[in-house]
Design a protein around this motif. Structure first.
Motif, PDB file in Angstrom:
ATOM      1  N   LEU A  71       0.826  -1.208   0.000  1.00  0.00           N
ATOM      2  CA  LEU A  71       0.000   0.000   0.000  1.00  0.00           C
ATOM      3  C   LEU A  71       0.861   1.259   0.000  1.00  0.00           C
ATOM      4  O   LEU A  71       0.517   2.257  -0.655  1.00  0.00           O
ATOM      5  CB  LEU A  71      -0.932  -0.010   1.215  1.00  0.00           C
ATOM      6  CG  LEU A  71      -2.048  -1.053   1.162  1.00  0.00           C
ATOM      7  CD1 LEU A  71      -2.793  -1.100   2.489  1.00  0.00           C
ATOM      8  CD2 LEU A  71      -3.019  -0.751   0.014  1.00  0.00           C
ATOM      9  N   ALA A  72       1.987   1.228   0.708  1.00  0.00           N
ATOM     10  CA  ALA A  72       2.867   2.390   0.721  1.00  0.00           C
ATOM     11  C   ALA A  72       3.497   2.620  -0.648  1.00  0.00           C
ATOM     12  O   ALA A  72       3.658   3.770  -1.089  1.00  0.00           O
ATOM     13  CB  ALA A  72       3.958   2.198   1.776  1.00  0.00           C
ATOM     14  N   GLU A  73       3.848   1.532  -1.337  1.00  0.00           N
ATOM     15  CA  GLU A  73       4.519   1.665  -2.630  1.00  0.00           C
ATOM     16  C   GLU A  73       3.549   1.929  -3.775  1.00  0.00           C
ATOM     17  O   GLU A  73       3.893   2.637  -4.734  1.00  0.00           O
ATOM     18  CB  GLU A  73       5.314   0.388  -2.931  1.00  0.00           C
ATOM     19  CG  GLU A  73       6.522   0.193  -2.018  1.00  0.00           C
ATOM     20  CD  GLU A  73       7.280  -1.085  -2.306  1.00  0.00           C
ATOM     21  OE1 GLU A  73       8.340  -1.296  -1.690  1.00  0.00           O
ATOM     22  OE2 GLU A  73       6.810  -1.889  -3.155  1.00  0.00           O
ATOM     23  N   ARG A  74       2.341   1.378  -3.700  1.00  0.00           N
ATOM     24  CA  ARG A  74       1.417   1.445  -4.845  1.00  0.00           C
ATOM     25  C   ARG A  74       0.125   2.187  -4.542  1.00  0.00           C
ATOM     26  O   ARG A  74      -0.588   2.579  -5.467  1.00  0.00           O
ATOM     27  CB  ARG A  74       1.087   0.026  -5.332  1.00  0.00           C
ATOM     28  CG  ARG A  74       2.313  -0.798  -5.666  1.00  0.00           C
ATOM     29  CD  ARG A  74       3.085  -0.234  -6.842  1.00  0.00           C
ATOM     30  NE  ARG A  74       4.357  -0.929  -7.023  1.00  0.00           N
ATOM     31  CZ  ARG A  74       5.224  -0.650  -7.984  1.00  0.00           C
ATOM     32  NH1 ARG A  74       4.941   0.306  -8.870  1.00  0.00           N
ATOM     33  NH2 ARG A  74       6.361  -1.311  -8.076  1.00  0.00           N
ATOM     34  N   GLY A  75      -0.236   2.273  -3.280  1.00  0.00           N
ATOM     35  CA  GLY A  75      -1.452   3.007  -2.930  1.00  0.00           C
ATOM     36  C   GLY A  75      -2.741   2.259  -3.146  1.00  0.00           C
ATOM     37  O   GLY A  75      -3.827   2.808  -2.915  1.00  0.00           O
ATOM     38  N   ARG A  76      -2.661   0.995  -3.538  1.00  0.00           N
ATOM     39  CA  ARG A  76      -3.877   0.248  -3.827  1.00  0.00           C
ATOM     40  C   ARG A  76      -3.554  -1.244  -3.877  1.00  0.00           C
ATOM     41  O   ARG A  76      -2.423  -1.653  -4.142  1.00  0.00           O
ATOM     42  CB  ARG A  76      -4.472   0.672  -5.167  1.00  0.00           C
ATOM     43  CG  ARG A  76      -3.519   0.451  -6.332  1.00  0.00           C
ATOM     44  CD  ARG A  76      -3.959   1.112  -7.609  1.00  0.00           C
ATOM     45  NE  ARG A  76      -5.150   0.491  -8.181  1.00  0.00           N
ATOM     46  CZ  ARG A  76      -5.788   0.983  -9.243  1.00  0.00           C
ATOM     47  NH1 ARG A  76      -5.360   2.105  -9.822  1.00  0.00           N
ATOM     48  NH2 ARG A  76      -6.859   0.381  -9.711  1.00  0.00           N
ATOM     49  N   ILE A  77      -4.564  -2.053  -3.643  1.00  0.00           N
ATOM     50  CA  ILE A  77      -4.508  -3.495  -3.890  1.00  0.00           C
ATOM     51  C   ILE A  77      -5.817  -3.865  -4.559  1.00  0.00           C
ATOM     52  O   ILE A  77      -6.896  -3.696  -3.982  1.00  0.00           O
ATOM     53  CB  ILE A  77      -4.311  -4.311  -2.597  1.00  0.00           C
ATOM     54  CG1 ILE A  77      -2.965  -3.969  -1.944  1.00  0.00           C
ATOM     55  CG2 ILE A  77      -4.389  -5.818  -2.891  1.00  0.00           C
ATOM     56  CD1 ILE A  77      -2.777  -4.591  -0.565  1.00  0.00           C
ATOM     57  N   ASP A  78      -5.730  -4.321  -5.788  1.00  0.00           N
ATOM     58  CA  ASP A  78      -6.933  -4.624  -6.560  1.00  0.00           C
ATOM     59  C   ASP A  78      -7.328  -6.096  -6.487  1.00  0.00           C
ATOM     60  O   ASP A  78      -8.508  -6.422  -6.648  1.00  0.00           O
ATOM     61  CB  ASP A  78      -6.717  -4.235  -8.024  1.00  0.00           C
ATOM     62  CG  ASP A  78      -6.494  -2.743  -8.169  1.00  0.00           C
ATOM     63  OD1 ASP A  78      -7.481  -2.002  -8.293  1.00  0.00           O
ATOM     64  OD2 ASP A  78      -5.319  -2.313  -8.130  1.00  0.00           O
ATOM     65  N   ALA A  79      -6.348  -6.961  -6.286  1.00  0.00           N
ATOM     66  CA  ALA A  79      -6.646  -8.391  -6.241  1.00  0.00           C
ATOM     67  C   ALA A  79      -5.714  -9.079  -5.256  1.00  0.00           C
ATOM     68  O   ALA A  79      -4.516  -8.809  -5.232  1.00  0.00           O
ATOM     69  CB  ALA A  79      -6.507  -9.023  -7.616  1.00  0.00           C
ATOM     70  N   LEU A  80      -6.284  -9.941  -4.453  1.00  0.00           N
ATOM     71  CA  LEU A  80      -5.520 -10.824  -3.576  1.00  0.00           C
ATOM     72  C   LEU A  80      -5.823 -12.249  -3.986  1.00  0.00           C
ATOM     73  O   LEU A  80      -6.988 -12.673  -3.956  1.00  0.00           O
ATOM     74  CB  LEU A  80      -5.897 -10.611  -2.114  1.00  0.00           C
ATOM     75  CG  LEU A  80      -5.369 -11.660  -1.119  1.00  0.00           C
ATOM     76  CD1 LEU A  80      -3.839 -11.642  -1.068  1.00  0.00           C
ATOM     77  CD2 LEU A  80      -5.964 -11.447   0.263  1.00  0.00           C
ATOM     78  N   VAL A  81      -4.778 -12.989  -4.376  1.00  0.00           N
ATOM     79  CA  VAL A  81      -4.935 -14.391  -4.743  1.00  0.00           C
ATOM     80  C   VAL A  81      -4.329 -15.231  -3.624  1.00  0.00           C
ATOM     81  O   VAL A  81      -3.106 -15.334  -3.501  1.00  0.00           O
ATOM     82  CB  VAL A  81      -4.266 -14.707  -6.092  1.00  0.00           C
ATOM     83  CG1 VAL A  81      -4.478 -16.179  -6.457  1.00  0.00           C
ATOM     84  CG2 VAL A  81      -4.814 -13.798  -7.194  1.00  0.00           C
TER      85      VAL A  81
END
Length: 282
Positions: A71-81
Motif C-alpha cells: 500500500l505504501a509503494e502502490r497506494g492500492r490493492i486490486d486483487a488478492l490471490v
C-alpha cells in the motif's frame, strides 16, 4: 507510485499455480507482488519484472508489514490471490494434531488474515477481488485427506459468508476449485501419507491411494497450472465473476457427481476409483 496500473498479490508463488498466476496477471497489466517462503525459487519471476517477496503466510507481523509495504509503494490493492497451501495426507487416526493445526493454519487462517489485511483499503476504494484457491477437495472427500478436506471445506464456507458481507462495498469474492494439476501437491500428499500411515493397519489403503495419486500425476492425466491461472485472470477481469470456477482435469465431473449422487453411492465410487475397492483388513 503508479495509480493507473492495478495491483495484485499472489501467495504461494514459488511454483505451480502461484507462479503461473503471477506471470499471467503481469502479462495482463497488473503490478504483481509474488510472495512465498522460498524466494530463491522466484528468480524467474523477478527477472520478468514481478516483485518477489519472502513471506511465511503464517507469520502475522510479516504479513501485516507486507500488505503495508504494498500500500505504501502502490497506494492500492486490486486483487488478492490466496494460493498458499498444501495437502498432508495420512490416516485420520494417525495424524498428529500438531500437523492438523499447521495445515489449518496455512490453508485457512493465513488466508483469512491476509484477507482481513487487504479489506480496509479495498473497502475504502469500493473495489477489489479476493480469489481464494480451494480445491475440488473442498467439495468432495477422499480417504486419507481428512484435515486437508477440513481446511478446504472451511475455505468454501468462509468465502460464501464473506462474499455476502463485502458485496455492498464493491468487493468480489471468488473461489477457484482446481482438479488434478501438474504441481508438487501430489508428491507432498503421497510422501506424507507414506510417512504417517505407510505401516500398520492402514498400510493397504495407503499403498492403493498413493498409487492412484501417482498415476494422476502422469503426463496427460493432470492439467497444467496455466489453466488455473487463466481462470483466475478471467475472474479478476470480469465485472460479475462467477462465485466458483471448477477447473482442470476431472474437476467439473467430480463436483457434478458429488452434487448428484447420494452419500453412500458417492462413497462407493470413491472407494473404487481412489482405492480400487480395497478395504482394510478386519
Amino acid at each position: 507510485m503508479s495509480a493507473s496500473r492495478p495491483v495484485a498479490i499472489v501467495t504461494g508463488a514459488s511454483s505451480g499455480i502461484g507462479a503461473a498466476t503471477a506471470e499471467r496477471l503481469a502479462r495482463d497489466g497488473f503490478t504483481v507482488y509474488a510472495a512465498a517462503r522460498r524466494i530463491e525459487r522466484m528468480q524467474g519471476l523477478e527477472a520478468s519484472g514481478i516483485n518477489v517477496v519472502a513471506l511465511d503466510v503464517t507469520d502475522d507481523p510479516a504479513s501485516t508489514a507486507f500488505v503495508e509495504r504494498v500500500l505504501a509503494e502502490r497506494g492500492r490493492i486490486d486483487a488478492l490471490v490466496n494460493n498458499a497451501g498444501y495437502g498432508a495426507y495420512g490416516a485420520f487416526e494417525e495424524i498428529p494434531l500438531d500437523e492438523a493445526r499447521r495445515q489449518l493454519d496455512v490453508n485457512l487462517f493465513a488466508l483469512a488474515r491476509l484477507t482481513q489485511l487487504v479489506l480496509p483499503s479495498m473497502r475504502e476504494r469500493r473495489s477489489g477481488t479476493i480469489v481464494n484457491i480451494s480445491s475440488i477437495g473442498g467439495r468432495i472427500t477422499t480417504p486419507l485427506g481428512s484435515w486437508y478436506h477440513a481446511s478446504k471445506f472451511a475455505v468454501e464456507g468462509l468465502s460464501d459468508a464473506l462474499r455476502i458481507e463485502v458485496a455492498p462495498f464493491g468487493i468480489r469474492v471468488v473461489v477457484i476449485e482446481p482438479g488434478a494439476i501438474e504441481t508438487e501437491w501430489g508428491g507432498i500428499a503421497r510422501a506424507s501419507a507414506l510417512e504417517t500411515s505407510g505401516t500398520g493397519p492402514y498400510r493397504p489403503l495407503v499403498e492403493s491411494a498413493t498409487a492412484f495419486l501417482e498415476a494422476s500425476d502422469r503426463p496427460g492425466r493432470a492439467s497444467p497450472p496455466s489453466v488455473v491461472a487463466d481462470a483466475i485472470a478471467r475472474a479478476v477481469a470480469a465485472k460479475h465473476p462467477r462465485t466458483r470456477y471448477a477447473v482442470g482435469s476431472q474437476a467439473r465431473l467430480a463436483v457434478g457427481a458429488r452434487r448428484l449422487l447420494p452419500d453412500r453411492v458417492f462413497d462407493r465410487v470413491i472407494s473404487r476409483v481412489f482405492l480400487g475397492g480395497m478395504r482394510p483388513p478386519r
